[in-house]
Design a protein around this motif. Structure first.
Motif, PDB file in Angstrom:
ATOM      1  N   PRO A 384       0.321  -1.431  -0.006  1.00 55.53           N
ATOM      2  CA  PRO A 384       0.031   0.400  -0.037  1.00 55.53           C
ATOM      3  C   PRO A 384       1.158   1.778   0.123  1.00 55.53           C
ATOM      4  CG  PRO A 384      -0.377  -1.295   1.612  1.00 55.53           C
ATOM      5  CD  PRO A 384       0.839  -1.818   1.217  1.00 55.53           C
ATOM      6  N   ALA A 385       0.231   2.419  -0.448  1.00 56.98           N
ATOM      7  CA  ALA A 385       0.774   3.656  -0.774  1.00 56.98           C
ATOM      8  C   ALA A 385       1.244   3.568   0.822  1.00 56.98           C
ATOM      9  CB  ALA A 385       0.186   4.552  -1.317  1.00 56.98           C
ATOM     10  N   GLY A 386       3.447   4.446   0.465  1.00 57.32           N
ATOM     11  CA  GLY A 386       3.381   4.532   2.021  1.00 57.32           C
ATOM     12  C   GLY A 386       4.097   3.413   2.912  1.00 57.32           C
ATOM     13  N   GLU A 387       3.660   2.623   2.223  1.00 53.73           N
ATOM     14  CA  GLU A 387       4.342   1.181   3.057  1.00 53.73           C
ATOM     15  C   GLU A 387       4.844   0.624   2.264  1.00 53.73           C
ATOM     16  OE1 GLU A 387       1.358  -0.740   4.807  1.00 53.73           O
ATOM     17  OE2 GLU A 387      -0.591   0.599   5.146  1.00 53.73           O
ATOM     18  N   ALA A 388       5.832  -0.576   3.511  1.00 56.42           N
ATOM     19  CA  ALA A 388       6.470  -1.593   2.273  1.00 56.42           C
ATOM     20  C   ALA A 388       6.270  -2.243   2.807  1.00 56.42           C
ATOM     21  CB  ALA A 388       8.263  -1.025   3.478  1.00 56.42           C
ATOM     22  N   TRP A 389       7.094  -3.502   1.947  1.00 58.02           N
ATOM     23  CA  TRP A 389       6.547  -5.180   1.906  1.00 58.02           C
ATOM     24  C   TRP A 389       7.308  -5.721   2.986  1.00 58.02           C
ATOM     25  CZ3 TRP A 389       9.320  -9.744   0.080  1.00 58.02           C
ATOM     26  CH2 TRP A 389      10.462  -9.863  -0.621  1.00 58.02           C
ATOM     27  N   CYS A 390       6.814  -6.962   3.882  1.00 55.82           N
ATOM     28  CA  CYS A 390       6.818  -7.095   4.284  1.00 55.82           C
ATOM     29  C   CYS A 390       8.817  -8.364   4.412  1.00 55.82           C
ATOM     30  CB  CYS A 390       6.257  -7.780   5.302  1.00 55.82           C
ATOM     31  SG  CYS A 390       6.722  -8.640   6.785  1.00 55.82           S
ATOM     32  N   GLU A 391       8.812  -7.630   4.686  1.00 58.95           N
ATOM     33  CA  GLU A 391      10.659  -8.641   4.729  1.00 58.95           C
ATOM     34  C   GLU A 391      10.914  -9.357   5.771  1.00 58.95           C
ATOM     35  OE1 GLU A 391      14.215  -7.053   2.600  1.00 58.95           O
ATOM     36  OE2 GLU A 391      13.341  -4.811   3.018  1.00 58.95           O
ATOM     37  N   ALA A 392      10.112  -9.483   6.521  1.00 62.85           N
ATOM     38  CA  ALA A 392      10.342 -10.454   8.084  1.00 62.85           C
ATOM     39  C   ALA A 392       9.868 -12.144   7.876  1.00 62.85           C
ATOM     40  CB  ALA A 392       9.210 -10.903   9.279  1.00 62.85           C
ATOM     41  N   VAL A 393       9.539 -12.893   6.945  1.00 59.69           N
ATOM     42  CA  VAL A 393       8.908 -14.286   6.425  1.00 59.69           C
ATOM     43  C   VAL A 393      10.681 -14.779   5.634  1.00 59.69           C
ATOM     44  CG1 VAL A 393       8.137 -15.328   5.386  1.00 59.69           C
ATOM     45  CG2 VAL A 393       7.063 -13.497   5.735  1.00 59.69           C
ATOM     46  N   PRO A 394      11.064 -15.540   6.210  1.00 56.80           N
ATOM     47  CA  PRO A 394      12.273 -15.914   5.215  1.00 56.80           C
ATOM     48  C   PRO A 394      11.720 -16.186   4.490  1.00 56.80           C
ATOM     49  CG  PRO A 394      11.836 -16.443   7.839  1.00 56.80           C
ATOM     50  CD  PRO A 394      10.941 -15.858   7.827  1.00 56.80           C
ATOM     51  N   GLY A 395      13.488 -16.633   3.080  1.00 56.31           N
ATOM     52  CA  GLY A 395      12.522 -16.681   1.922  1.00 56.31           C
ATOM     53  C   GLY A 395      12.447 -17.872   2.022  1.00 56.31           C
ATOM     54  N   ALA A 396      12.654 -18.507   1.971  1.00 57.17           N
ATOM     55  CA  ALA A 396      12.750 -20.415   1.867  1.00 57.17           C
ATOM     56  C   ALA A 396      11.140 -20.745   2.836  1.00 57.17           C
ATOM     57  CB  ALA A 396      13.346 -20.757   2.771  1.00 57.17           C
ATOM     58  N   ALA A 397      10.138 -19.584   3.216  1.00 51.60           N
ATOM     59  CA  ALA A 397       8.587 -19.867   3.987  1.00 51.60           C
ATOM     60  C   ALA A 397       8.028 -19.293   3.053  1.00 51.60           C
ATOM     61  CB  ALA A 397       9.376 -19.633   5.435  1.00 51.60           C
ATOM     62  N   ARG A 398       8.154 -18.437   2.471  1.00 52.06           N
ATOM     63  CA  ARG A 398       7.413 -17.956   1.052  1.00 52.06           C
ATOM     64  C   ARG A 398       6.916 -18.511   0.086  1.00 52.06           C
ATOM     65  NH1 ARG A 398      11.706 -12.949   0.466  1.00 52.06           N
ATOM     66  NH2 ARG A 398      12.498 -12.336   2.280  1.00 52.06           N
ATOM     67  N   ALA A 399       6.882 -18.929  -0.359  1.00 51.16           N
ATOM     68  CA  ALA A 399       6.388 -19.887  -1.598  1.00 51.16           C
ATOM     69  C   ALA A 399       5.142 -20.983  -0.611  1.00 51.16           C
ATOM     70  CB  ALA A 399       6.831 -21.014  -1.557  1.00 51.16           C
ATOM     71  N   ALA A 400       5.216 -21.291   0.442  1.00 54.22           N
ATOM     72  CA  ALA A 400       3.994 -21.590   1.415  1.00 54.22           C
ATOM     73  C   ALA A 400       2.762 -20.661   1.945  1.00 54.22           C
ATOM     74  CB  ALA A 400       4.880 -22.786   2.123  1.00 54.22           C
ATOM     75  N   LEU A 401       3.487 -19.498   1.860  1.00 53.69           N
ATOM     76  CA  LEU A 401       2.216 -18.452   1.774  1.00 53.69           C
ATOM     77  C   LEU A 401       1.079 -18.531   1.199  1.00 53.69           C
ATOM     78  CD1 LEU A 401       4.826 -15.344   2.993  1.00 53.69           C
ATOM     79  CD2 LEU A 401       3.910 -16.829   4.536  1.00 53.69           C
ATOM     80  N   PRO A 402      -0.346 -18.698   2.146  1.00 56.79           N
ATOM     81  CA  PRO A 402      -1.455 -18.113   1.228  1.00 56.79           C
ATOM     82  C   PRO A 402      -1.521 -17.127  -0.031  1.00 56.79           C
ATOM     83  CG  PRO A 402      -1.310 -17.279   3.113  1.00 56.79           C
ATOM     84  CD  PRO A 402      -0.040 -18.179   3.375  1.00 56.79           C
ATOM     85  N   ALA A 403      -1.793 -17.185  -0.665  1.00 58.16           N
ATOM     86  CA  ALA A 403      -1.684 -16.525  -1.989  1.00 58.16           C
ATOM     87  C   ALA A 403      -3.014 -16.174  -2.800  1.00 58.16           C
ATOM     88  CB  ALA A 403      -0.574 -16.359  -2.836  1.00 58.16           C
ATOM     89  N   LEU A 404      -3.793 -15.249  -2.409  1.00 53.39           N
ATOM     90  CA  LEU A 404      -5.524 -15.102  -2.931  1.00 53.39           C
ATOM     91  C   LEU A 404      -5.300 -15.035  -4.958  1.00 53.39           C
ATOM     92  CD1 LEU A 404      -8.581 -15.645  -3.124  1.00 53.39           C
ATOM     93  CD2 LEU A 404      -8.180 -12.635  -2.713  1.00 53.39           C
ATOM     94  N   ARG A 405      -6.243 -15.091  -5.834  1.00 50.15           N
ATOM     95  CA  ARG A 405      -5.284 -15.549  -6.847  1.00 50.15           C
ATOM     96  C   ARG A 405      -6.711 -15.069  -7.636  1.00 50.15           C
ATOM     97  NH1 ARG A 405      -1.955 -19.179  -5.615  1.00 50.15           N
ATOM     98  NH2 ARG A 405       0.267 -19.533  -7.169  1.00 50.15           N
ATOM     99  N   TYR A 406      -7.095 -14.065  -8.328  1.00 49.08           N
ATOM    100  CA  TYR A 406      -7.865 -14.006  -9.286  1.00 49.08           C
ATOM    101  C   TYR A 406      -8.114 -14.286 -10.632  1.00 49.08           C
ATOM    102  CZ  TYR A 406     -12.197 -11.752 -11.163  1.00 49.08           C
ATOM    103  OH  TYR A 406     -12.366 -11.854 -12.386  1.00 49.08           O
ATOM    104  N   LEU A 407      -8.505 -14.989 -11.708  1.00 52.73           N
ATOM    105  CA  LEU A 407      -8.062 -15.405 -12.533  1.00 52.73           C
ATOM    106  C   LEU A 407      -6.879 -15.771 -13.076  1.00 52.73           C
ATOM    107  CD1 LEU A 407     -10.404 -12.737 -14.285  1.00 52.73           C
ATOM    108  CD2 LEU A 407     -11.569 -15.016 -14.213  1.00 52.73           C
TER     109      LEU A 407
END
Length: 460
Positions: A384-407
């Motif tokens: 979001p505007a004025g915010e940064a993306w979260c780097e706290a999640v270790p890179g190796a764990a990101r692939a299993a994060l819940p992601a919402l898809r549309y089309l």
């Protein structure tokens, strides 16, 4: 009704005071308790309903009897109606729960037990009930101990069934574990109640039935078997308390459902405690309903102490870092499911996720689904505007994060604070579920705060 009968002479029946003494260690309950009771119509569960109804009435509470019709026997529907009649006579409520798709082959009894528990847990949630009584008794406990001994179980298995277990906002309570079946039959005779004899209880195709026939041949008194299970249970309680204390000091929990263990401190643990820590962590991070088998855990621990670069275990990847073992969910095993605007779901047994109704505005409501982030292209996502993306999640764990898809396109990864334009934070709400790993053990009941419970990993 065919199949319902009284039996021959038996020991003294349980009275209200004796049952109250059995319920006392399972406190606390509400001032006017609402209790669910699993009732099949057999002697043990019907006796439990009778005793629990009187116990609840004395405390201005009430009981709901839950009967599961598995659809495996033609008599089951009539038996459920008989239980409903008994429940009404005792002043208890009743619900019959239908198992829609029973398997046609394989270990049917094990599948029926799992389905039965799932249906009753859902019924308890719908009724706002926090306690489910199960009628396992001393004879069941002995059979369980012998079955697990035959399979080479470790301490958890040999401790038998626990008097209470927590999970998903519900307590499973077994007040009759020290009571023999004949005493329960005597209780019913004294109350003038008959019970149903399920023919599957004498079917030698089932492993538990075969073990039941062997118990008298052991020439060991039931009290000795009960004492052995209680001894193992005390040892398990001690080990779980030690395990919880160690995890409280050394286990690091990261956003996104991963954990890390300090290599040196983990290797310094005595072998039995290291096995338990590994068991709890991989079950919680992996979102599995049950932990890995003991033999699998022992092999994995042996490999970890050789310090390889990594290994996989129970839906997890264990990755070696300079001073840590990083435990992450293995993305390949993560489910994908549809999620329509306004719906709430439990995803991967780890998260409860709700898609806001407003997300459907201008969108096809059938085109949203949840899945693991994996290696998806994230180039169009931004914080979001004025915010940064979260780097706290270790890179190796990101692939299993819940992601919402549309089309097919990823539109939101809340753990990373990344969204497609037009999809703002808050429309997808994610909360951690009650911990499956903590629910499957006694260490949260030993007076300590459950480490995994505080982290909110796992969901049943």
């Amino acid at each position: 009704m065919s199949g319902w009968a009284a039996d021959v002479a038996a020991p003294e029946p349980l009275n209200d005071a004796a049952f109250a003494a059995l319920m006392a260690p399972l406190e606390p309950f509400e001032p006017e308790p609402l209790i669910a009771c699993a009732v099949s119509g057999g002697a043990d569960s019907l006796a439990l309903l009778y005793l629990a109804s009187r116990w609840a009435k004395a405390r201005s509470g009430r009981v709901i009897a839950l009967t599961v019709d598995h659809g495996l026997r033609p008599e089951a529907a009539a038996e459920a109606r008989q239980v409903a009649a008994y429940a009404a006579a005792l002043g208890a409520g009743h619900r019959t729960l239908l198992w829609r798709d029973p398997p046609q082959s394989g270990p049917v009894q094990a599948a029926a037990r799992r389905a039965r528990l799932t249906l009753m847990q859902q019924a308890c949630r719908e009724a706002g009930c926090l306690h489910l009584l199960l009628a396992h008794h001393r004879d069941d406990q002995i059979e369980t101990l012998l079955l697990r001994l035959a399979k080479g179980s470790d301490l958890d298995g040999l401790a038998g069934m626990a008097p209470q277990r927590r999970g998903a906002g519900l307590r499973l309570l077994r007040p009759l574990l020290t009571v023999d079946k004949e005493s329960l039959k005597a209780t019913l005779r004294d109350a003038g109640l008959a019970w149903c004899e399920d023919p599957s209880n004498d079917d030698l195709r089932h492993e538990r039935v075969r073990m039941r026939r062997l118990v008298p041949a052991t020439t060991v008194a039931p009290e000795r078997w009960q004492a052995a299970a209680e001894t193992f249970a005390r040892l398990r309680g001690w080990a779980d308390a030690r395990c919880a204390a160690w995890m409280g000091e050394y286990l690091a929990l990261h956003p996104g459902g991963c954990a890390s263990l300090p290599v040196e401190d983990f290797e310094a643990l005595p072998h039995p405690l290291a096995l338990r820590v590994l068991r709890h962590v991989v079950q919680a991070v992996g979102g599995r309903p049950y932990p890995p088998r003991s033999a699998v855990l022992r092999r994995a621990l042996g490999r970890l102490r050789e310090r390889p670069k990594g290994l996989t275990l129970a839906g997890c990847r264990l990755i070696r870092r300079p001073a840590q073992w990083l435990v992450v969910r293995e993305a390949a095993g993560v489910e994908s499911l549809k999620l329509a605007p306004g719906e709430t779901c439990v995803w991967d047994r780890r998260y409860q996720i709700q898609l806001d109704q407003a997300a459907g505005a201008g969108c096809d409501p059938e085109a949203f689904y949840l899945g693991a982030l994996g290696a998806a292209n994230r180039s169009g996502l931004q914080p979001p505007a004025g915010e940064a993306w979260c780097e706290a999640v270790p890179g190796a764990a990101r692939a299993a994060l819940p992601a919402l898809r549309y089309l097919e396109a990823v539109v939101a990864v809340p753990h990373l604070n990344l969204y497609q334009p037009g999809f703002s934070p808050g429309f997808l709400r994610i909360s951690a579920c009650p911990p499956q790993a903590a629910a499957r053990s006694d260490f949260t009941l030993s007076g300590r705060v459950g480490i995994l419970q505080a982290a909110g990993f796992g969901c049943s």
